[in-house]
Enzyme design. Structure first.
Site, PDB file in Angstrom:
ATOM      1  N   GLY A 137       0.826  -1.203   0.000  1.00  0.00           N
ATOM      2  CA  GLY A 137       0.000   0.000   0.000  1.00  0.00           C
ATOM      3  C   GLY A 137       0.860   1.253   0.000  1.00  0.00           C
ATOM      4  N   ASP A 138       0.639   2.103   1.001  1.00  0.00           N
ATOM      5  CA  ASP A 138       1.426   3.337   1.117  1.00  0.00           C
ATOM      6  C   ASP A 138       2.424   3.242   2.266  1.00  0.00           C
ATOM      7  OD1 ASP A 138      -0.504   3.312   3.073  1.00  0.00           O
ATOM      8  OD2 ASP A 138      -0.855   5.473   3.041  1.00  0.00           O
ATOM      9  N   GLU A 139       2.857   2.029   2.586  1.00  0.00           N
ATOM     10  CA  GLU A 139       3.838   1.814   3.649  1.00  0.00           C
ATOM     11  C   GLU A 139       5.196   1.423   3.068  1.00  0.00           C
ATOM     12  OE1 GLU A 139       1.286   0.458   7.589  1.00  0.00           O
ATOM     13  OE2 GLU A 139       2.200  -1.097   6.351  1.00  0.00           O
TER      14      GLU A 139
END
Length: 257
Positions: A137-139
Site C-alpha cells: 500500500g502506502d507503507e
C-alpha cells in the site's frame, strides 16, 4: 543414455548464449562407442522469463523496490552481520498521511505517481548500504545499517521527515504528502526481523495517532497501550453479546422555557 545440461556458448562477437545441450553416445554394431551426438538449442527466452518471474517474486511491480519477501531476506542477513560486527541497526516504518484522499479525489493513477516520487526520494536520501522496501500500500520500510551515534541517526530521520513533504507537481496540481514514522533499534528493541518490524510498526501508529508528519522510537509502554485497547474492544464485544450494555438518554432542556 542421454546426458542433458545447461551451458553457455560463446558467439564470434564475444557474447554468451545459454543453451540446453543433450549428448548421446553413438555405438557401432558391436556396441562400442564410436562417437557422440550433441544437440543444443537456445534457451535465452526461457532464462529471461525465469529471471522476470524471479524479479516479480522479490520486487514491487510499481516502484521496483524490494517487496516484503526480499525485505525479510535482506533484514535477516543484515541482522547477522550487525550481530557479528557489533554494529547498530535501525528499522523504520513509514506510512503516508491521508494518502487515501489523493486516491479518492484524483484517482489511483495519481496515487501511483506519488508513490513513485516518494520511493525515488527515499532511495536518494538513504546511504548506499541501507535498504528501502515497499511493505505494501502506502507503507515503506527502511533498514538503516551501520548506525553510529544517536545524534547522527536523529539527523538522518529529520532529513527524511523534511524531504517527503516537498511538493510534487502533477498536471497543474501541487501535491503534498507527509509521513508518520516509527523506529526500532537492534538489539535494544529486538533481535529478529519479525520483532523489529512489529515494534517499528507500533511506534509508527503511535506517531500517527499523536501528531502527523512525526517520528517516534518504540517504547515498551506502547505495547501495554495496544494490549489495553485490544482487551477493551474484546470486553465490549462480549458485553454486547451478553446484553450488558444499556443506553441512557439525557433529556434536552430549553432553559428559556
Amino acid at each position: 543414455m542421454v546426458d542433458e545440461l545447461e551451458v553457455e556458448y560463446r558467439r564470434k562477437d564475444g557474447r554468451s548464449t545459454p543453451v540446453n545441450e543433450a549428448i548421446a553416445p553413438i555405438t557401432d554394431e558391436a556396441g562400442a562407442v564410436s562417437g557422440f551426438l550433441a544437440v543444443a538449442y537456445d534457451i535465452t527466452q526461457r532464462k529471461e522469463a525465469e529471471a522476470f518471474i524471479s524479479h516479480l517474486a522479490h520486487y514491487d511491480f510499481l516502484t521496483d523496490l524490494p517487496n516484503r519477501t526480499m525485505l525479510f531476506q535482506r533484514l535477516d542477513a543484515e541482522l547477522m552481520r550487525a550481530d557479528r560486527d557489533k554494529n547498530g541497526l535501525a528499522v523504520v516504518m513509514i506510512d503516508l498521511d491521508h494518502f487515501k484522499r489523493i486516491n479518492d479525489s484524483l484517482g489511483h493513477y495519481v496515487g501511483d505517481e506519488v508513490l513513485l516520487h516518494v520511493a525515488a526520494r527515499l532511495r536518494h536520501e538513504v546511504r548506499a548500504g541501507d535498504l528501502v522496501s515497499r511493505f505494501g500500500g502506502d507503507e515503506f520500510v527502511l533498514v538503516l545499517t551501520d548506525v553510529g551515534s544517536e545524534d547522527d541517526l536523529a539527523n538522518r530521520i529529520s532529513a527524511l521527515l523534511n524531504m517527503i513533504p516537498e511538493p510534487i507537481a502533477w498536471d497543474g496540481h501541487e501535491l503534498i504528502v507527509s509521513a508518520s514514522m516509527g523506529g526500532a533499534l537492534f538489539p535494544r528493541d529486538g533481535t529478529d526481523s519479525t520483532t523489529l518490524l512489529k515494534h517499528a510498526d507500533t511506534a509508527m501508529y503511535n506517531a500517527k495517532s499523536s501528531a502527523r508528519n512525526s517520528f517516534q522510537w518504540f517504547r515498551g509502554s506502547m505495547l501495554d497501550e495496544t494490549n489495553d485497547k485490544l482487551a477493551l474492544a474484546a470486553a465490549l464485544r462480549h458485553a454486547m453479546n451478553r446484553g450488558e450494555i444499556t443506553v441512557s438518554y439525557q433529556p434536552e432542556v430549553d432553559l428559556a422555557s
